[in-house]
Scaffold this active site. Structure first.
Site: not given
Ligand code: PMP
Length: 344
Positions: A48
């Site tokens: 992120k």
């Molecule tokens: N794994 C974790 C620990 C996350 O916080 C997130 C984001 N919500 C994701 C995977 C998925 O990533 P994305 O939001 O880019 O689909």
């Protein structure tokens, strides 16, 4: 002439360029090669960081942010941490609406990084005024000079991965990649990375990982939102109870679902056998690879890249706690016996 100091100007310069690390043990009996893109190597310990810096710097380029600005977001914790980190370095205020499902570790960490945190009930519908989406929207309306990152509906989320994660993987594999396996929450990671990889080679197969209790897989197959798919589950950050506008579903070939229990055990297995201390969704992604292998998805020519989104330290009170695992019914009798106290 002064000696040149070899240093970064600030922590944000370390975002991206995470390593690709070969999985050696879990897949030792599998045909093909398996590599993890380990996003815990970002300074905020998750993927992120990439979207936080990209979205904030786009707003700066457009002149939307000034020194008194407040950045607001809904977050399961990781995005919040990245925004809080960037806000400190750049001098912005940071307000976060967090789901009550987020681990206490994550919430404490956000507060330690100077963010104002609102904890909102997890099991209400997305349009309920108490949901973290609605709370963030309201805070944005009420806070003058604020911007709302809105990662679930912001296409800059996907673009951040199109511009960084995708090119990094292509370069690190020298284009020698057959499959991308990645968790889908907002869908930014998978669909941004997939778009870049498929532009280089349309044959790269992209497989999304979804949770039981989430609508994403069904939506991908039918293009219809089915509320009957929704029920509570434990994995944080994976799957959704709405259709995120940030996901480009056309870039994803198929979805596979994984359980809370198997994902938790597989995360522990990644830590215990590869020495990579990873978060819950990394376990989910690795679990998906195991299931896909059993289904015959991979062969000797497969070069599979799996995205590991974050670090295990955020889950000490969850998947890495035997007490938590036991309370969920995830530890069987053998494991409990192993824990038996030594008598003197
Ligand atoms: N794994 C974790 C620990 C996350 O916080 C997130 C984001 N919500 C994701 C995977 C998925 O990533 P994305 O939001 O880019 O689909």
């Amino acid at each position: 002439m002064k000696n040149k100091i070899n240093a970064y100007n600030n922590v944000l310069e370390l975002i991206g360029n995470t390593p690709l690390i070969k999985i050696n043990n879990i897949t030792s009996s599998f045909k093909g090669e398996y590599y993890a893109k380990v996003e815990a190597f970002n300074p905020g310990h998750s993927a992120k960081d990439r979207i936080a810096i990209h979205i904030i710097e786009e707003a700066e380029r457009k002149g939307i942010l000034n020194e008194d600005s407040t950045i607001i977001e809904t977050t399961s914790g990781n995005t919040g941490f990245s925004i809080a980190m960037a806000s400190i370095v750049k001098g912005y205020k940071c307000i976060l609406a967090v789901s009550s499902k987020s681990s206490p570790d994550k919430i404490d960490m956000l507060r330690s990084m100077g963010a104002q945190v609102y904890v909102c009930p997890a099991h209400v519908s997305a349009d309920d005024p108490r949901s973290y989406y609605e709370v963030a929207k309201r805070l944005h309306q009420e806070t003058e000079g604020s911007i709302y990152i809105n990662q679930y509906f912001n296409e800059l989320n996907r673009q951040a991965h199109y511009l960084s994660t995708g090119p990094e993987i292509w370069e690190q594999t020298n284009g020698n990649i057959t499959h991308l396996v990645a968790c889908s929450g907002t869908g930014g990671t998978i669909s941004g990375t997939a778009k870049y990889l498929k532009e280089q080679n349309p044959n790269v197969k992209v497989i999304g990982v979804d949770a039981f209790g989430s609508v994403l897989k069904k939506y991908h197959e039918t293009r219809e939102f089915d509320a009957n798919e929704i029920y509570p589950y434990r994995i944080e950050g994976l799957g959704k109870n709405l259709i995120p506008g940030a996901t480009d579903f056309d870039t994803i070939d198929k979805f596979i679902k994984v359980t809370d229990e198997e994902s938790a055990h597989t995360a522990r297995e990644v830590s215990g056998t590869e020495g990579l201390f990873v978060g819950y969704t990394s376990g989910a992604a690795m679990q998906a690879v195991k299931q896909l292998y059993a289904e015959g998805e991979f062969d000797a020519n497969s070069r599979v890249v799996i995205i590991f989104p974050d670090h295990g330290s955020r889950y000490m009170s969850k998947i890495y706690s035997d007490e938590w695992m036991e309370a969920q019914g995830f530890l069987n009798a053998v494991k409990t016996e192993e824990k038996a106290e030594i008598q003197f």
